[in-house]
Design an enzyme around this catalytic site. Structure first.
Site, short mmCIF file in Angstrom:
data_model
loop_
_atom_site.label_atom_id
_atom_site.label_comp_id
_atom_site.label_asym_id
_atom_site.label_seq_id
_atom_site.Cartn_x
_atom_site.Cartn_y
_atom_site.Cartn_z
N CYS A 205 0.79 -1.28 0.07
CA CYS A 205 -0.18 -0.04 -0.03
C CYS A 205 0.79 1.32 0.05
O CYS A 205 0.19 2.31 -0.33
CB CYS A 205 -0.90 -0.03 1.33
SG CYS A 205 -2.25 -1.47 1.03
N ARG B 20 -20.18 8.53 0.36
CA ARG B 20 -21.69 8.31 0.51
C ARG B 20 -22.30 9.52 0.88
O ARG B 20 -22.12 9.92 2.27
CB ARG B 20 -21.82 7.11 1.60
CG ARG B 20 -21.05 5.98 1.28
CD ARG B 20 -21.84 4.86 0.21
NE ARG B 20 -21.28 3.80 0.20
CZ ARG B 20 -21.58 2.69 -0.70
NH1 ARG B 20 -22.68 3.00 -1.50
NH2 ARG B 20 -20.85 1.54 -0.86
N HIS C 61 -9.06 3.42 -1.54
CA HIS C 61 -7.76 3.23 -1.47
C HIS C 61 -7.29 2.46 -2.69
O HIS C 61 -7.37 1.07 -2.73
CB HIS C 61 -7.63 2.40 -0.14
CG HIS C 61 -6.01 1.91 0.18
ND1 HIS C 61 -5.08 2.40 -0.26
CD2 HIS C 61 -5.77 0.77 1.00
CE1 HIS C 61 -4.02 1.66 0.21
NE2 HIS C 61 -4.60 0.70 0.90
N CYS D 19 0.04 2.12 6.68
CA CYS D 19 0.34 0.81 7.07
C CYS D 19 0.42 0.06 5.65
O CYS D 19 -0.13 0.26 4.58
CB CYS D 19 -0.83 0.12 7.78
SG CYS D 19 -2.28 0.09 7.14
N GLY E 220 1.78 -4.01 3.79
CA GLY E 220 1.70 -5.48 3.97
C GLY E 220 3.17 -5.65 4.50
O GLY E 220 4.03 -5.26 4.07
#
Length: 391
Positions: free
Chosen positions: A89, A219, A346, A376, A378
């Site tokens: 990420c 939303r 993301h 953060c 992986g």
């Protein structure tokens, strides 16, 4: 002393899974931000010495060197090289670090750090699922299995572990998620994203050409009741699809140059790279590394958390930025002021440069000085970048 300056930072508006960007090839999405950076800065594209492209799913349409392919699909000349990188990420945040390191070292003067991910066309986990000739295969080697017996590495497990460890209830996470949508709504309606979003031509509902300029995941009718109605990802858990980041298609890019390039090409700096760090820790809880990573970055920068005016902490799951706030004692009013990945999406390999685009433009819009970005990643890794806006 050498400096690395950001002269522009852009992103596409996020596209929901199978949404408005689903018809766009990821290579062309990447090319879109490269072209936008050249057009907006007015730089001679021949001057670009490298493109560092972050991408997580480097397979299929994002395989065979997505960075170079994006250059070939763009208006940039063939003489511009590229490299494709994967730090999960944090891939395009690492792109920014590599670009800054090249400039700070004096080896290059103009580098584009970028990222792209079409999670519609290359679903998450595609590269790990690939198997030659249908034979069994797994990224977990015998050596990893020996060192971590019985462990199945999972970001979802890590997010649940963080919620339990730091004492967050399901309702705590849901309230954070609602706030993400509320901030994104206010930012969109107030025009906060206009300077960072690059329009992408897409097909409208009747096949007519339209420009995609609004993040599709927000939303506008979000409510605590609606968010609370979703089932947790695991029985008895606190993490749901509503308090986690949205699957997203998108691309982003940042042009980083030296002081010599500023003068030679008449460029105006938006910010400078102050500090760039990367740390690693527990690969099981996995998502907690931004906490010690931020501490290290601040110590290296000679700054305190209170010196930072705005924070962008990726909302991979609500438990991550919430734990980060708790651990650092940071002011929540400075966190993800225009919403985060829970509302905006993301797009994995594009998220690092995407957050940087939002951070730099938000700092300048508010007349603020220091910004900190972390996410953060992986394997228990975290990049932390501190920038100084130049208003």
């Amino acid at each position: 002393m050498a400096e690395a300056y950001i002269v522009d930072a852009v992103r596409t508006a996020g596209g929901r899974r199978k949404g408005r960007l689903a018809g766009c090839h990821p290579v062309d999405l990447g090319a879109t931000v490269l072209d936008a950076l050249v057009e907006r800065t007015g730089i001679d594209p021949v001057a670009i010495e490298d493109v560092v492209m972050g991408c997580v799913g480097q397979v299929g349409e994002q395989g065979l060197h997505v960075g170079r392919n994006a250059v070939l699909a763009s208006s940039l000349p063939e003489s511009v090289p590229a490299v494709s990188i994967d730090r999960q990420c944090g891939s395009s945040q690492q792109s920014i670090h590599f670009a800054a390191q090249a400039v700070l070292s004096g080896m290059q003067d103009v580098v584009i750090a970028a990222g792209v991910e079409s999670m519609t066309r290359v679903p998450m986990g595609s590269s790990g699922a690939w198997k030659p000739k249908a034979e069994p295969g797994s990224p977990t080697s015998p050596g990893i299995a020996r060192n971590y017996p019985g462990i199945v590495f999972s970001q979802f497990t890590g997010a649940e572990m963080m919620a339990r460890k730091h004492g967050f209830s399901r309702e705590d996470l849901d309230r954070f998620a609602l706030a993400s949508h509320e901030k994104a709504i206010a930012a969109t309606q107030g025009g906060a994203f206009e300077k960072e979003i690059v329009p992408v031509e897409v097909s409208g509902p009747d096949g007519e050409a339209e420009m995609h300029v609004r993040d599709e995941g927000i939303r506008f009718d979000a409510s605590l009741e609606g968010i609370g109605s979703l089932q947790p990802l695991v029985e008895g858990g606190a993490i749901t699809a509503a308090n986690a980041s949205q699957i997203c298609d998108g691309a982003s890019g940042v042009m980083i140059v030296s002081e010599a390039a500023l003068k030679q090409y008449g460029l105006t700096p938006l910010a400078r790279i102050h500090t760039a760090t990367v740390t690693a820790g527990d690969p099981v809880i996995m998502l907690e590394e931004p906490l010690p990573g931020t501490k290290k970055a601040l110590e290296k920068a000679g700054l305190s958390i209170d010196d930072i005016d705005l924070y962008e902490v990726n909302e991979a799951f609500a438990s991550v930025p919430m734990a980060w706030l708790k651990a650092t004692g940071a002011d929540p009013d400075k966190l993800n002021v225009n919403g985060g990945a829970i509302a905006l999406g993301h797009p994995l390999g594009a998220s690092g440069a995407k957050l940087m685009a939002t951070l730099v433009h938000a700092l300048r819009a508010r007349g603020k000085r220091y910004g900190l970005q972390t996410m953060c990643e992986g394997g228990g890794i975290a990049n932390v970048t501190i920038v100084e806006a130049l208003n």
